[in-house]
Design a protein around this motif. Structure first.
Motif, PDB file in Angstrom:
ATOM      1  N   GLU A  54       0.832  -1.203   0.000  1.00 47.85           N
ATOM      2  CA  GLU A  54       0.000   0.000   0.000  1.00 47.85           C
ATOM      3  C   GLU A  54       0.861   1.245   0.000  1.00 47.85           C
ATOM      4  O   GLU A  54       0.539   2.234   0.644  1.00 47.85           O
ATOM      5  CB  GLU A  54      -0.924  -0.008   1.207  1.00 47.85           C
ATOM      6  CG  GLU A  54      -2.039  -1.015   1.073  1.00 47.85           C
ATOM      7  CD  GLU A  54      -2.993  -0.938   2.241  1.00 47.85           C
ATOM      8  OE1 GLU A  54      -3.892  -0.110   2.205  1.00 47.85           O
ATOM      9  OE2 GLU A  54      -2.807  -1.719   3.200  1.00 47.85           O
ATOM     10  N   SER A  57      -1.621   4.613  -3.500  1.00 44.61           N
ATOM     11  CA  SER A  57      -3.063   4.357  -3.504  1.00 44.61           C
ATOM     12  C   SER A  57      -3.533   3.982  -4.907  1.00 44.61           C
ATOM     13  O   SER A  57      -2.827   4.210  -5.895  1.00 44.61           O
ATOM     14  CB  SER A  57      -3.806   5.603  -3.036  1.00 44.61           C
ATOM     15  OG  SER A  57      -3.699   6.607  -4.011  1.00 44.61           O
ATOM     16  N   ALA A  58      -4.733   3.409  -4.981  1.00 41.41           N
ATOM     17  CA  ALA A  58      -5.300   3.045  -6.276  1.00 41.41           C
ATOM     18  C   ALA A  58      -5.358   4.261  -7.195  1.00 41.41           C
ATOM     19  O   ALA A  58      -5.021   4.188  -8.379  1.00 41.41           O
ATOM     20  CB  ALA A  58      -6.693   2.457  -6.089  1.00 41.41           C
ATOM     21  N   GLN A  59      -5.759   5.379  -6.622  1.00 35.08           N
ATOM     22  CA  GLN A  59      -5.900   6.599  -7.417  1.00 35.08           C
ATOM     23  C   GLN A  59      -4.566   7.036  -8.004  1.00 35.08           C
ATOM     24  O   GLN A  59      -4.441   7.296  -9.198  1.00 35.08           O
ATOM     25  CB  GLN A  59      -6.461   7.691  -6.523  1.00 35.08           C
ATOM     26  CG  GLN A  59      -6.859   8.917  -7.289  1.00 35.08           C
ATOM     27  CD  GLN A  59      -7.526   9.944  -6.385  1.00 35.08           C
ATOM     28  OE1 GLN A  59      -7.578   9.776  -5.164  1.00 35.08           O
ATOM     29  NE2 GLN A  59      -8.021  10.998  -6.970  1.00 35.08           N
ATOM     30  N   ASN A  62      -3.319   4.501 -10.756  1.00 35.59           N
ATOM     31  CA  ASN A  62      -3.968   4.669 -12.052  1.00 35.59           C
ATOM     32  C   ASN A  62      -3.477   5.933 -12.747  1.00 35.59           C
ATOM     33  O   ASN A  62      -3.348   5.975 -13.969  1.00 35.59           O
ATOM     34  CB  ASN A  62      -5.487   4.705 -11.888  1.00 35.59           C
ATOM     35  CG  ASN A  62      -6.047   3.342 -11.513  1.00 35.59           C
ATOM     36  OD1 ASN A  62      -5.318   2.364 -11.459  1.00 35.59           O
ATOM     37  ND2 ASN A  62      -7.339   3.286 -11.256  1.00 35.59           N
ATOM     38  N   GLN A 129      -6.616   9.382 -14.960  1.00 33.38           N
ATOM     39  CA  GLN A 129      -6.522   8.000 -14.466  1.00 33.38           C
ATOM     40  C   GLN A 129      -7.154   7.006 -15.412  1.00 33.38           C
ATOM     41  O   GLN A 129      -7.613   5.950 -14.992  1.00 33.38           O
ATOM     42  CB  GLN A 129      -7.243   7.896 -13.116  1.00 33.38           C
ATOM     43  CG  GLN A 129      -6.640   8.726 -12.046  1.00 33.38           C
ATOM     44  CD  GLN A 129      -7.572   8.836 -10.869  1.00 33.38           C
ATOM     45  OE1 GLN A 129      -8.262   7.889 -10.544  1.00 33.38           O
ATOM     46  NE2 GLN A 129      -7.587   9.989 -10.247  1.00 33.38           N
ATOM     47  N   VAL A 130      -7.251   7.348 -16.682  1.00 33.62           N
ATOM     48  CA  VAL A 130      -8.042   6.522 -17.585  1.00 33.62           C
ATOM     49  C   VAL A 130      -7.191   5.724 -18.554  1.00 33.62           C
ATOM     50  O   VAL A 130      -7.709   5.093 -19.460  1.00 33.62           O
ATOM     51  CB  VAL A 130      -9.029   7.405 -18.376  1.00 33.62           C
ATOM     52  CG1 VAL A 130     -10.120   7.899 -17.464  1.00 33.62           C
ATOM     53  CG2 VAL A 130      -8.302   8.576 -19.006  1.00 33.62           C
ATOM     54  N   GLY A 131      -5.872   5.727 -18.328  1.00 35.21           N
ATOM     55  CA  GLY A 131      -4.994   5.030 -19.265  1.00 35.21           C
ATOM     56  C   GLY A 131      -4.624   5.935 -20.431  1.00 35.21           C
ATOM     57  O   GLY A 131      -5.333   6.900 -20.722  1.00 35.21           O
ATOM     58  N   ARG A 444      -2.418  -2.884 -15.446  1.00 34.02           N
ATOM     59  CA  ARG A 444      -3.055  -1.711 -14.845  1.00 34.02           C
ATOM     60  C   ARG A 444      -3.742  -2.035 -13.533  1.00 34.02           C
ATOM     61  O   ARG A 444      -4.763  -1.460 -13.200  1.00 34.02           O
ATOM     62  CB  ARG A 444      -4.073  -1.089 -15.809  1.00 34.02           C
ATOM     63  CG  ARG A 444      -3.475  -0.810 -17.169  1.00 34.02           C
ATOM     64  CD  ARG A 444      -4.535  -0.429 -18.162  1.00 34.02           C
ATOM     65  NE  ARG A 444      -3.974  -0.394 -19.501  1.00 34.02           N
ATOM     66  CZ  ARG A 444      -4.505  -1.005 -20.556  1.00 34.02           C
ATOM     67  NH1 ARG A 444      -5.628  -1.679 -20.431  1.00 34.02           N
ATOM     68  NH2 ARG A 444      -3.925  -0.935 -21.726  1.00 34.02           N
ATOM     69  N   ASN A 445      -3.220  -3.012 -12.811  1.00 30.79           N
ATOM     70  CA  ASN A 445      -3.742  -3.318 -11.488  1.00 30.79           C
ATOM     71  C   ASN A 445      -2.814  -2.706 -10.451  1.00 30.79           C
ATOM     72  O   ASN A 445      -1.615  -2.964 -10.486  1.00 30.79           O
ATOM     73  CB  ASN A 445      -3.804  -4.831 -11.284  1.00 30.79           C
ATOM     74  CG  ASN A 445      -5.067  -5.408 -11.868  1.00 30.79           C
ATOM     75  OD1 ASN A 445      -5.756  -4.746 -12.634  1.00 30.79           O
ATOM     76  ND2 ASN A 445      -5.363  -6.625 -11.520  1.00 30.79           N
ATOM     77  N   PHE A 446      -3.382  -1.935  -9.538  1.00 31.69           N
ATOM     78  CA  PHE A 446      -2.520  -1.242  -8.577  1.00 31.69           C
ATOM     79  C   PHE A 446      -1.982  -2.182  -7.516  1.00 31.69           C
ATOM     80  O   PHE A 446      -1.047  -1.853  -6.817  1.00 31.69           O
ATOM     81  CB  PHE A 446      -3.261  -0.065  -7.948  1.00 31.69           C
ATOM     82  CG  PHE A 446      -4.360  -0.462  -6.987  1.00 31.69           C
ATOM     83  CD1 PHE A 446      -5.631  -0.727  -7.461  1.00 31.69           C
ATOM     84  CD2 PHE A 446      -4.118  -0.544  -5.632  1.00 31.69           C
ATOM     85  CE1 PHE A 446      -6.640  -1.093  -6.590  1.00 31.69           C
ATOM     86  CE2 PHE A 446      -5.128  -0.898  -4.755  1.00 31.69           C
ATOM     87  CZ  PHE A 446      -6.395  -1.177  -5.239  1.00 31.69           C
ATOM     88  N   THR A 447      -2.570  -3.365  -7.398  1.00 32.73           N
ATOM     89  CA  THR A 447      -2.028  -4.352  -6.476  1.00 32.73           C
ATOM     90  C   THR A 447      -2.529  -5.724  -6.890  1.00 32.73           C
ATOM     91  O   THR A 447      -3.331  -5.837  -7.812  1.00 32.73           O
ATOM     92  CB  THR A 447      -2.431  -4.036  -5.025  1.00 32.73           C
ATOM     93  OG1 THR A 447      -1.694  -4.877  -4.146  1.00 32.73           O
ATOM     94  CG2 THR A 447      -3.914  -4.263  -4.794  1.00 32.73           C
TER      95      THR A 447
END
Lengths: 600, 380
Positions: A54, A57-59, A62, A129-131, A444-447
């Motif tokens: 961690e 963060s996910a945000q 991305n 954050q949309v790629g 594109r997976n944050f974890t």
């Protein structure tokens, strides 16, 4: 007025219209943005080094995914390639400058401001954050209510405008400003690659420009081009994006192929094997590049006929590409190979690009792509193409032409260190991604969960990324060290083949004191070697007979670029935006008038 | 310059050692930190899948096997081409190095017409070996979809992607479930895949390739489900699936599981699914009341929550007690995890539409008991 502008100092760089200075500006900004793109990559690799971390963060993750892709393509590779176009095209075709010098300056400033606007999203705290592909309808007001996507849309719009301007400029330059005797099939192969690249640029960029206008309208004015609720189609965005996006891949790779095709003959002391075939294969790749976009979309359910067509078209591209690879090997065959750093990078291009090409053949087949799509296998594939391929080729170009840019050689010793750090680091980072992809790890997976069997190769991959970072630092050190203390190169340090090596290093502002006249491909080589024996080349005048006609410096390109940026900035504000955009439009109009009435 | 490199060389081994120590220390630290989004313990999968549940090179359905057939051919051809390129490169690099003592230029060969034709034609032949099976399998899948749509014995399932969970509708039975896709063995299934919001991608690696879930579009995918494994228990075989298209903040947390059961077990699931929950304890009774806060988004079949006319934007919870996992297969389904989830959903799923309802601890205990125990249909 413009004639009073100085020729040295900061102001000269702001107002310059000299293609060599603009080339250096492009190169410097490319590496400036590489710092961002590189740090983004390292942060991602650090987050993924272990499952369930961690740190990020996910945000943020991305955001990093999006900005890394966008930055590396639009703000690192494209401007770096543009630096080569700017600096080398006029020198290699024996021209005093590009066709439209002030347009050239405009294109640089527009690009720079577009890149800065995009990265301003970090300061604004609203990172897209949309790629890098920004698939609809994740980009709609509903699913991205803040301004993060707007930074991406408008940043890319502005950067695209810059590329569009410069592509027309270089196309005209190559067609109209070649020196006497240089018919199309006597051009250096890099010029051929460049010319086809310009065609790809000005045919594909309008598509993304319009797609971006549509998505801007969707977000700002509530049109429904990509909103299924209003009868729009989200798949349409993918078509538009990849009709631009796939030729874009060839825009990035063809110039690197051109550079490699220049380097290998020089360091093998042999002419390029199959020059006309190389020319036709570049053209074929460029042409087919427009017929394969939907291979990015096999999993969207295209239907059997479309899938088959795009699959076969994609496979066809491997034929001209394979021809190039065998021609490079044949150029090396029987030569006297000197392993300079430039040559090491060029050879590694051939090897790495081959691996990337072969994994590409695999997902050219839709059934296989149904497995590999959006897994790390694809990440491995396109990094082998764009990093092991394009970036390695461009580094070769830097080591090869650095003496021409600055009159000093880059340290070969540090260069070899950088090369091996890059080769080891790169392969350690990206080869394991093939395995991760086969293990089904999604992009594109944050974890990721610890029970997926992905731990080991992720650790290896991250270590590889850190090794590459050391190589990058070494390169930065090498550039600074060599600029200050590097060995003086003289005009022709590599025993080169093309016209630029007949000039002093760095070349004078007017390039050629007397307009050159060529009789064949690699004319400079043939002036130095007659019947296999070295002769002293004919006298090259260093001072022109009469004062050369050079375009005057101008600050209007800079002002116009500021206007364009202001125009775009207005879209970030709901009420005052119209005034900001209006002011930007005014600046553009004033700059256009100033430009028109200026003595060129 | 030389000093600098010397420094680098002499310290190199020490630096690597230091880095290693730092790395393993951080690993130890991170192991404790990493209690975030997923449970550390493996989710209960069939034992042989527990190592690499998403591994793509195993296909156990007809469609999966067909893909691997094309995959195999292509891989072999790619390897052949790799050898055809890498061997000459290596040979050339060793054989033709410059010695620095050459007096003459090497032979200035400009090209060879025959060779160019050879390396145009041979790749074309190799490509056709890939292209033909590719083309055949694309059309075979297309045909199979059309045939199975007509097949009376086929099971039709509507798959709907949501940010960030999956809805499965058994259209022929009026059964709706979420995140656990329960399938009978040896049955042709046709999935009609679509999305309620943004683009997702439906992927169960063991069963074959992925297909996107696109708003405003229905994609169809079909295959015959595999047989139950000989050693599988009454719960059946679990297979991992995951969303593969970037769909927003918690894209990484949008997983699901496919469960293969025997025909009888599947029929039991269908029959019992819409039965009302069995409320026994006082806590469950109180929880039933608390659940009224949830019914705008969630449904439990056989309760008033099922009679609301509006479209539900949260997962159906009718058989929640039977599920192995919660929050789209990111945590094991037990009371502790359920309570933690209800207390702070965004902690486990950033951006989730599931709000923090500000429930008291008592309310959380009760509603957890209700949805955990009352909905379990397979209670022994």
């Amino acid at each position: 007025m413009a004639t009073y502008l100085p020729k040295t100092g900061i102001l000269s760089w702001l107002t310059t219209v000299d293609h060599k200075k603009i080339g250096i500006l492009y190169g410097a900004s490319a590496f400036f943005f590489l710092i961002f793109g590189g740090i983004e990559a390292l942060l991602m690799r650090t987050q993924l080094i272990l499952p369930n971390l961690e740190l990020i963060s996910a945000q943020t993750y991305n955001g990093l995914v999006t900005m890394h892709g966008t930055t590396m393509i639009f703000l690192f590779l494209m401007p770096l390639i543009s630096a080569f176009f700017n600096f080398m095209i006029p020198l290699m075709i024996g021209a005093p400058d590009v066709a439209y010098p002030r347009m050239n300056a405009l294109s640089f400033w527009v690009f720079l401001f577009g890149g800065l606007l995009l990265n301003y999203s970090f300061i604004a705290g609203q990172v897209p954050q949309v790629g890098w592909f920004a698939y609809a309808n994740l980009t709609s007001k509903t699913y991205t209510p803040d301004h993060s996507v707007d930074f991406w849309i408008l940043g890319i719009q502005i950067v695209g405008l810059a590329s569009l301007i410069s592509s027309i400029n270089f196309f005209v330059t190559i067609l109209n400003m070649r020196c006497k005797g240089m018919s199309l099939l006597k051009m250096p192969i890099f010029i051929w690659a460049s010319m086809i690249t310009q065609v790809l640029l000005f045919l594909s960029l309008p598509v993304i420009t319009i797609a971006l206008v549509m998505i801007t309208a969707d977000r700002t004015f509530g049109t429904g081009f990509f909103d299924p609720g209003l009868g729009g189609s989200v798949v349409m965005w993918q078509h538009l994006f990849w009709i631009f996006g796939h030729p874009e891949v060839y825009i990035l790779i063809l110039p690197a192929m051109g550079i490699v095709s220049e380097i290998i003959p020089v360091f093998s002391r042999k002419p390029l094997f199959g020059y006309p075939v190389m020319v036709y294969s570049v053209t074929a790749i460029g042409f087919l590049g427009f017929a394969v976009w939907a291979h990015h979309m096999f999993t969207t359910g295209l239907g059997p006929w479309a899938s088959t067509f795009f699959s076969l078209a994609t496979m066809m591209i491997s034929v001209p590409t394979g021809m190039k690879i065998f021609n490079w090997i044949s150029t090396l065959w029987g030569g006297q190979i000197r392993f300079t750093t430039a040559h090491l990078f060029a050879i590694s291009f051939v090897a790495m690009f081959t691996i990337g090409g072969l994994s590409g053949i695999m997902h050219a087949s839709p059934p296989i792509d149904y497995h590999q799509h959006d897994t790390y296998f694809v990440v491995a594939h396109f990094h082998y193409v764009l990093y092991g391929g394009a970036v390695m080729g461009l580094f070769g170009g830097i080591y090869y032409w650095f003496p021409k840019f600055f009159g000093r050689l880059l340290s070969e010793r540090l260069g070899r260190w950088q090369f091996w750090l890059y080769m080891i680091g790169f392969n350690l980072t990206f080869f394991p991604m093939h395995f991760l992809g086969l293990q089904g790890m999604p992009r594109r997976n944050f974890t990721y969960a610890p029970d997926q069997g992905w731990e080991f190769w992720n650790i290896v991959s991250s270590i590889g990324a850190y090794i590459t970072a050391v190589g990058a630092l070494l390169f930065a050190f090498n550039v600074i060290y060599s600029l200050l203390r590097g060995q003086k190169s003289g005009p022709d340090p590599w025993d080169g083949r093309t016209l630029e090596w007949s000039l002093e290093s760095p070349p004078p502002e007017y390039n050629f004191a007397a307009a050159p006249h060529v009789n064949q491909v690699d004319d400079w080589w043939h002036q130095k070697y007659v019947d296999g024996k070295k002769v002293s080349p004919p006298y090259q005048p260093t001072q022109p007979d009469s004062p050369p006609h050079l375009p005057n410096p101008s600050f209007w390109p800079l002002v116009l670029a500021i206007g364009v940026t202001l125009l775009a900035t207005g879209f970030f504000f709901s009420t005052t935006g119209i005034y900001i955009s209006g002011f930007g439009a005014l600046v553009i109009i004033i700059a256009a008038y100033g430009w028109s009435y200026e003595t060129p | 310059m030389r000093n600098f490199l010397h420094l680098l060389n002499s310290r190199l081994s020490k630096s690597i050692l230091t880095l290693g120590i730092i790395f393993w220390n951080s690993y130890a630290l991170a192991k404790d930190v990493g209690k975030g989004y997923f449970d550390d313990a493996p989710l209960s999968l069939s034992p042989e899948l527990s190592k690499s549940p998403m591994y793509t090179l195993v296909g156990i359905t007809d469609w999966g096997k067909e893909i691997l057939h094309v995959y195999g051919i292509t891989t072999i051809i790619a390897l052949i081409v790799f050898l055809c390129v890498s061997i000459p490169i290596l040979y050339v690099l060793f054989r033709f190095r410059a010695t620095g003592e050459e007096q003459e230029l090497p032979k200035q060969v400009k090209g060879n017409y025959i060779l160019e034709i050879i390396w145009t034609v041979i790749p074309l032949i190799l490509l056709s070996l890939i292209a033909v099976p590719t083309w055949q399998s694309i059309f075979r899948q297309d045909k199979a979809v059309k045939a199975n749509l007509q097949d009376k014995n086929a099971l039709r399932i509507e798959v709907v992607g949501y940010q960030w969970w999956w809805k499965f509708v058994y259209t022929d039975f009026g059964v709706i479930t979420a995140n656990e896709l329960i399938l009978p063995e040896n049955t042709p299934v046709v999935f009609s895949i679509t999305s309620a919001d943004v683009i997702h991608s439906f992927y169960i690696p063991r069963f074959g390739g992925k297909l996107d879930a696109i708003p405003g579009k229905v994609n169809k995918l079909t295959y015959v489900t595999p047989a139950l494994k000989s050693n599988s228990g009454p719960e059946g075989d679990y297979y991992m699936g995951q969303c593969m298209e970037l769909c927003g903040l918690s894209h990484a947390l949008m997983r699901f599981q496919a469960v293969i059961r025997s025909q009888e077990a599947f029929q039991d699931f269908i029959k019992s699914h819409n039965q009302p929950p069995v409320v026994t304890t006082a806590s469950e009774k109180r929880g039933e009341e608390v659940f009224n806060l949830c019914i705008a988004c969630h449904t439990i079949a056989g309760t008033p929550s099922a009679n609301l006319p509006s479209e539900k934007i949260g997962p159906d919870l009718s058989n929640f007690g039977d599920r192995k996992t919660l929050a789209a297969v990111t945590r094991k389904n037990n009371m502790a995890n359920l309570k933690a989830w209800l207390k702070n959903p965004l902690r486990f799923k950033p951006g989730s539409l599931m709000p923090d309802l500000q429930l008291t601890d008592q309310q959380i205990d009760d509603v957890s008991a209700y949805i955990q125990f009352s909905t379990a249909k397979n209670k022994d």
